[in-house]
Every structure is written in C-alpha cells, then in structure tokens.
Design an enzyme around this catalytic site. Structure first.
Site, PDB file in Angstrom:
ATOM      1  CD  GLU A 234      -1.750   2.290   1.864  1.00 49.65           C
ATOM      2  OE1 GLU A 234      -1.374   3.277   1.167  1.00 49.65           O
ATOM      3  OE2 GLU A 234      -1.892   2.347   3.076  1.00 49.65           O
ATOM      4  CB  CYS A 268      -1.863   6.811   1.787  1.00 46.61           C
ATOM      5  SG  CYS A 268      -0.127   6.561   2.205  1.00 46.61           S
TER       6      CYS A 268
END
Length: 469
Positions: A234, A268
C-alpha cells in the site's frame, strides 16, 4: 536515519535507540520460525481470546500511548486516542469473524464429481513468518490492520517500523506479549531500512507487507520477487475529491476540510485534489477555503489543536518545494502557502488551498503529504473523470453527487481501489482496502485481507477414506 524519538513540535531529541545487531536479528527470526510451528496449530477460539485481551489492554492504555504517538510524530492527541480505540475495535472484529472468513469451503457435489473426486474441500492455512514494513503516519493502525488478521490466520509477525516511532513500535510488541501471545508471535525489530533486504531474503520469512513510499515499495517488491515471496503493498495516494452540481455543497465543503486535514494532512487516503464542477465551484471554493483557514494550528498535545506539526523537517521541506514550484508557475494561494506565524519552533505548515494548478506543476503529479489542497474547476463529468484519473496513483476517491447516473459513471470509470459517495474515504475492518496503479497491489482488511497471507489449499479425495478403495 537514526532510530529516535524526535518531538516534531520543537525538534527536541527525546530518546535514541541502538539498532539490533546481526546476532539479535538472527535470534528473533529463529524465535518467530519456532513459534510458528506450534502457534499455527492453535484454534480460532484461542487466538480470539488472546486478541480480545490485547484489545482490552489497548483500550486501557489509549491515553498513554496516544501521548507517545503525538510526541513521536505530531498528530493531535485527540486523533491519536481515536486511532488507538479504532485498533481495539478492529482487533475485536477479527477475533469475532476470522473463523467464518477462513472456514473450510466445499465445492458443490456436482463440481466435485465432475473433477473425479468423491469430495473436495478448500482450506486456508497460514503461510508462516510475515515481515511488516510500516510507516509513521498511523503508527498503531497501520500495524494492527496487518497484525490482527495475520495472527488470527495463524501467522506470526516481525515488525520493522519507521525509525521515528520506536517507542510506539516497542509498545506494540509489549502489548501482544502482555495479552498472552506466545513469545515469538509478534516481535519488533529496531533496525534501519538497510537491514530489510537480508531479513526478507531469509528463507524462514515467508512473505512481506509494506505500507509506505513508492521507492520503498519498489525495493521490497523487487527483493521479494527475486525470492518468489508474496507481498502486499500500500503505497502513495493522490485521491480526487469530486463535487458535482447536484451535491450538497455546504456538507461537501465541510467534509472536505476534514478529508484534507486529517492527521495533519499526512495520510495516503486523504483527499488531495479537489475537482469541482464550474456550476458550484465558487460556492465550494469559498466555504472550503474558509474552513481550512479557520483550522487551529498549535501544540498537538493541546486538545483544541486541529493541525499539529509535520512529522519531520524533511517532510516539511518537501512540501514547501511543491508549493513554491506551483506558486512560481502561476498558482494562487487562497489561504496559507507558508509557515504559520507564531510557530517558529517545530515543523509546522499552514493549511493551504492552491488554485490555478496546471499540468506543468510538480504538485499536479506528486503526492502532497501535509495540509495542502489543490483546487480544480471542470466543465462536466467527462472532464472530472479524466482529471481524477490523471495521476500515477489510484488508492481511493471521493465523489459528491445525488445523481444516480453520475454515480454509475464514476464507479465504472474511476481508477481507484475505492469510491466513496457523499462522504470521505475511511478504512473499516469489514471493507477491503488497497489501490491500483502506483498505489500498490493486494488488499488489507476484510476477508480479502486475512486471506492474503494464507496458503489456499485444495484437498481432493479420490475415494472416501476407509472404504477399501
């Protein structure tokens, strides 16, 4: 980078740690491998008992560990407490649901017969030792969302946490130890990034998961590929936040402030690029800019603070470079665009909204990790989709519209791992989380996440056992 707690609110080094030597790393990897051989045979009820105990302890510890997180990486202490409680909630979710998520499956009798079997089953078996390389921005949550499903699946974990959150990393090891998990089930490795390659290449390490920067992801993925080991990545995100004419503009603007400013803008999945239809652009821009301007910047240990310091001096310098490049290229700062006055100590940056962004500006392509938003005006849905997808990343997305046809188009056409309508992106243990393009691959959370580090085993019986055939 030294392994140390450096308070980002004032730059003071509070505690330093020596990295583990080769002998101690070997001892810990050996302990993980040995523990896995027995822990893998425990049942879901026992694993759930241990994980629920860890959740109980974490809830009790929430005020203290929240202050530790805030001191190490600068998030407002109220958000840090919420992070700790979210981790406890997610532990309980996996403790309750892991058994059903990993239950043996039986194909239909017709499919079994067609395969030539008397019966067939599919089993989810743990892979072994999983190395987790984790970032500083959600120093508890990023780890727990890996550890809870991995431990419930019967795996064991080695944590290489970011070097600026060592006390949080050591707390996590101690938490699982106090909960009663066998020694070696979850261990923290205080090592620099240079040690990761050798650990990942160790044949006793079965797989790796990484949340972090694109360069770090490339490095881990390359090593794992060379060793033919499973990885989940990720990486970055530059999530679009699209506002269409049918949206509730007031709610969209209010939510946009939270979506951009959460965790001091260092997330993020924070909305970063605000793409607004021309029919509602002026109204949205005015409300959004006012909301960003009104955020309280200050001591992250103060309960009234909305925006604390960025986690590192280098992180602020990187953000300043992006903003300077945009302003030099003709962008306009509707608010912010500089260090806030009155905060000369520490690594603070003012909440900022930039308009007039063009493709030639770095900020159009690169991720902004801090409280800086870019604002775009579009003429219609097709232009909104094209601009939303005009990024190397594809983690999540947000769309505000009450038009069902709009919704169908965005679901079909947005290149992202999630589409959140009339709200902001958030992670939840029941929902898969991950991205596409340079945001990485694989999924965390939900049934998809717990199965990532399982050996999905087909078991085929040519005849029923004991019938003499």
């Amino acid at each position: 980078m030294p392994i140390a707690t450096v308070n980002p609110a004032n730059g003071e080094t509070l505690k330093t740690f020596d990295p583990l030597g080769a002998e101690e790393i070997e001892r810990r990897v050996a302990a993980a491998d040995s523990t896995f051989r027995t822990y893998r045979t425990t049942g879901f009820d026992e694993r759930a008992r241990l994980l629920n105990r860890a959740a109980d302890l974490l809830e009790q510890d929430a005020p203290e560990i929240a202050r530790t997180m805030t001191t190490e990486m600068g998030k407002p202490v109220a958000a840090a407490r919420a992070e700790a409680l979210k981790c406890a909630k997610s532990m309980r979710w996996y403790a309750e649901h892991a058994g059903e998520l990993l239950a043996d499956e039986r194909p239909s009798d017709a499919d079994a017969e067609d395969s030539g079997a008397a019966r067939v089953s599919v089993h989810y078996r743990p892979l072994g030792v999983v190395l987790a390389v984790m970032p500083w921005n959600f120093p508890l949550w990023q780890v727990v969302r890996f550890a809870a499903p991995a431990l419930m699946a019967g795996n064991v974990g080695l944590l290489k946490h970011a070097s600026n959150v060592p006390q949080t990393a050591l707390y996590l090891e101690d938490l699982f130890r106090r909960a009663g998990f066998p020694a070696g089930c979850f261990q923290t490795l205080l090592v620099g990034s240079g040690a990761v390659g050798a650990i990942l290449r160790d044949p006793r390490v079965a797989a790796a998961t990484l949340t972090g920067s694109e360069p770090a992801g490339r490095s881990v993925a390359a090593i794992a590929a060379d060793e033919v080991k499973k990885t989940v990545l990720e990486l970055g995100g530059s999530d679009p936040y699209v506002v269409m004419p049918s949206a509730d503009v007031e709610r969209a603007a209010k939510t946009a402030v939270t979506a951009r400013a959460q965790n001091n803008g260092q997330s993020c999945i924070a909305a970063k690029r605000f793409i607004v239809h021309e029919d509602v652009y002026d109204a949205f821009a005015a409300r959004f800019t006012a909301g960003m301007r009104d955020l309280t910047v200050g001591d992250p240990l103060d309960e009234s603070t909305d925006i604390g310091p960025l986690a590192s001096e280098q992180g602020r310098a990187d953000l300043e470079e992006l903003v300077h490049d945009a302003l030099s290229g003709g962008a306009t700062a509707l608010c912010g665009g500089q260090r806030p006055k009155g905060h000369e100590q520490g690594w603070f940056y003012a909440p900022t909204v930039l308009a007039g962004i063009t493709e030639s500006m770095r900020i159009h392509r690169e991720e902004t990790f801090g409280p800086v938003a870019t604002l775009y005006r579009v003429a219609g849905l097709d232009e909104a989709v094209e601009l939303a997808n005009d990024t190397p990343f594809g983690l999540s997305s947000n769309v505000w519209t009450r038009d069902e046809e709009d919704m169908r188009r965005f679901v079909r056409d947005l290149e992202a791992g999630g589409v959140f309508f009339n709200g902001m992106t958030a992670s939840h243990p029941a929902l898969p989380f991950g991205g596409v393009k340079r945001s990485g691959y694989g999924r965390e959370l939900s049934a998809h996440g717990i199965r990532e580090f399982c050996n999905i085993t087909t078991v085929w019986y040519g005849a029923e056992p004991g019938n003499g055939s």
